[in-house]
Design a protein around this motif. Structure first.
Motif, PDB file in Angstrom:
ATOM      1  N   LEU A 197       4.310  -8.922   6.718  1.00 36.68           N
ATOM      2  CA  LEU A 197       3.752  -7.625   6.346  1.00 36.68           C
ATOM      3  C   LEU A 197       2.264  -7.782   6.070  1.00 36.68           C
ATOM      4  N   VAL A 198       1.440  -7.131   6.897  1.00 30.51           N
ATOM      5  CA  VAL A 198      -0.008  -7.175   6.738  1.00 30.51           C
ATOM      6  C   VAL A 198      -0.430  -5.892   6.036  1.00 30.51           C
ATOM      7  N   GLU A 199      -1.021  -6.018   4.849  1.00 33.28           N
ATOM      8  CA  GLU A 199      -1.252  -4.842   4.015  1.00 33.28           C
ATOM      9  C   GLU A 199      -2.540  -4.970   3.213  1.00 33.28           C
ATOM     10  N   GLN A 200      -3.132  -3.816   2.910  1.00 34.39           N
ATOM     11  CA  GLN A 200      -4.152  -3.752   1.873  1.00 34.39           C
ATOM     12  C   GLN A 200      -3.567  -3.211   0.569  1.00 34.39           C
ATOM     13  N   ASN A 201      -2.430  -2.496   0.685  1.00 29.72           N
ATOM     14  CA  ASN A 201      -1.747  -1.974  -0.499  1.00 29.72           C
ATOM     15  C   ASN A 201      -0.889  -3.093  -1.087  1.00 29.72           C
ATOM     16  N   ALA A 202      -1.547  -3.962  -1.857  1.00 35.47           N
ATOM     17  CA  ALA A 202      -0.869  -5.159  -2.343  1.00 35.47           C
ATOM     18  C   ALA A 202       0.285  -4.831  -3.274  1.00 35.47           C
ATOM     19  N   ARG A 203       0.107  -3.829  -4.124  1.00 30.00           N
ATOM     20  CA  ARG A 203       1.168  -3.501  -5.063  1.00 30.00           C
ATOM     21  C   ARG A 203       2.451  -3.102  -4.347  1.00 30.00           C
ATOM     22  N   ALA A 204       2.318  -2.356  -3.255  1.00 27.67           N
ATOM     23  CA  ALA A 204       3.501  -1.980  -2.485  1.00 27.67           C
ATOM     24  C   ALA A 204       4.129  -3.199  -1.824  1.00 27.67           C
ATOM     25  N   ALA A 205       3.294  -4.090  -1.290  1.00 22.97           N
ATOM     26  CA  ALA A 205       3.808  -5.282  -0.613  1.00 22.97           C
ATOM     27  C   ALA A 205       4.543  -6.198  -1.572  1.00 22.97           C
ATOM     28  N   PHE A 206       4.038  -6.324  -2.806  1.00 18.93           N
ATOM     29  CA  PHE A 206       4.658  -7.221  -3.779  1.00 18.93           C
ATOM     30  C   PHE A 206       6.122  -6.873  -4.028  1.00 18.93           C
ATOM     31  N   GLN A 207       6.489  -5.619  -3.816  1.00 17.42           N
ATOM     32  CA  GLN A 207       7.852  -5.188  -4.134  1.00 17.42           C
ATOM     33  C   GLN A 207       8.898  -5.728  -3.168  1.00 17.42           C
ATOM     34  N   ILE A 208       8.483  -6.161  -1.959  1.00 24.04           N
ATOM     35  CA  ILE A 208       9.496  -6.509  -0.960  1.00 24.04           C
ATOM     36  C   ILE A 208       9.310  -7.896  -0.345  1.00 24.04           C
ATOM     37  N   VAL A 209       8.308  -8.655  -0.793  1.00 21.71           N
ATOM     38  CA  VAL A 209       8.075  -9.968  -0.185  1.00 21.71           C
ATOM     39  C   VAL A 209       8.323 -11.081  -1.193  1.00 21.71           C
ATOM     40  N   GLU A 210       8.608 -12.265  -0.640  1.00 21.42           N
ATOM     41  CA  GLU A 210       8.787 -13.440  -1.498  1.00 21.42           C
ATOM     42  C   GLU A 210       7.479 -14.198  -1.713  1.00 21.42           C
ATOM     43  N   ARG A 211       6.673 -14.303  -0.639  1.00 25.11           N
ATOM     44  CA  ARG A 211       5.453 -15.095  -0.733  1.00 25.11           C
ATOM     45  C   ARG A 211       4.263 -14.297  -0.224  1.00 25.11           C
ATOM     46  N   VAL A 212       3.075 -14.717  -0.665  1.00 23.34           N
ATOM     47  CA  VAL A 212       1.845 -13.974  -0.386  1.00 23.34           C
ATOM     48  C   VAL A 212       0.762 -14.930   0.093  1.00 23.34           C
ATOM     49  N   TYR A 213       0.039 -14.492   1.114  1.00 32.51           N
ATOM     50  CA  TYR A 213      -1.185 -15.162   1.549  1.00 32.51           C
ATOM     51  C   TYR A 213      -2.328 -14.164   1.404  1.00 32.51           C
TER      52      TYR A 213
END
Length: 261
Positions: A197-213
């Motif tokens: 998931l490529v996003e600028q809306n980090a808060r939304a992405a945090f809800q559904i992913v396990e890891r972050v780059y």
């Protein structure tokens, strides 16, 4: 299920513009990862590289490699990458605007037999009843949220193992962002997909992913779990503005001071 590894990837445009400067990441089978960063960080370039689309943008892999399902796809054409199960939904909602919803879905299902196409199309309309209501309307007249749902439906018709989605929340209302993220999470869990998931809306992405780059200026500057990203003061302040007070001018000074690269 499939996995993707990117190792020390360097990408140039027009032979001289270095867009990626040694990027490495991985997404294991069935895992959801987020790729965050500001405009110009190189996120979309990485998506194009993973999907085999760089030549269409006058770009090429200069060094490093991309491995999908144990096969090196660093210089593979898009059709080869797709045959390995990777489907990319590019930013800008690239639907066929003058075709109807049904015609868009048929175009995405060109490799499927009639029975399988109907089975998946029925599932799409169950998941997105609004698309069924508008199935005979031109895609260009759909709302941004409806177009995003159409793109997800088209992606399902390719029967992906790895789904790469570039900026799905761009331009959507908070309610629609929540809906899109919920659908992505459901699809990943129901289908066992590997999700990038490529996003600028980090808060939304945090809800559904396990890891972050986190990327900046063509480099990965942070790697960790979603929980670690949210606990990291630099990530939260630099990319989400948490704790930054004093208005735009102060935020700009903070940004210059806190750059990683």
């Amino acid at each position: 299920m499939a996995e993707i590894h990117v190792e020390n990837l360097k990408v140039v445009y027009r032979g001289v513009i270095l867009a990626l400067q040694g990027v490495s990441l991985r997404a294991g089978p069935g895992e959801a990862i987020a790729l965050l960063g500001p405009n110009g960080a190189g996120k979309s370039t990485l998506v194009r590289a993973m999907a085999g689309l760089l030549p269409q943008y006058d770009g090429r892999v200069l060094d490093g490699k991309i491995v999908i399902a144990a096969q090196d796809t660093s210089h593979a054409p898009a059709l080869k990458v797709a045959s390995l199960g990777l489907t990319a939904i590019l930013e800008g909602r690239p639907v066929f605007r003058y075709l109807t919803v049904l015609e868009n879905l048929r175009a995405a299902a060109h490799r499927l037999g009639a029975a399988r196409r109907k089975e998946i199309s029925d599932e799409i309309f169950r998941r997105f009843p609004r698309l069924y209501e508008r199935r005979n309307e031109q895609a260009g007249y759909l709302s941004g949220g409806e177009q995003q749902m159409l793109l997800l439906g088209m992606a399902l018709l390719t029967e992906p193992k790895i789904l790469v989605v570039d900026e799905p929340s761009l331009g959507l209302s908070p309610k629609l962002v929540e809906e899109v993220m919920r659908v992505l999470d459901e699809l990943r869990r129901d289908k066992g997909l590997t999700l990038v998931l490529v996003e600028q809306n980090a808060r939304a992405a945090f809800q559904i992913v396990e890891r972050v780059y986190v990327m900046e200026q063509g480099r990965v500057v942070f790697e960790g779990t979603a929980q670690e990203a949210q606990a990291d003061a630099d990530v939260m302040e630099f990319y989400l503005g948490a704790g930054a007070a004093g208005g735009f001018a102060e935020a700009k000074r903070y940004r210059r001071r806190k750059r990683w690269v």
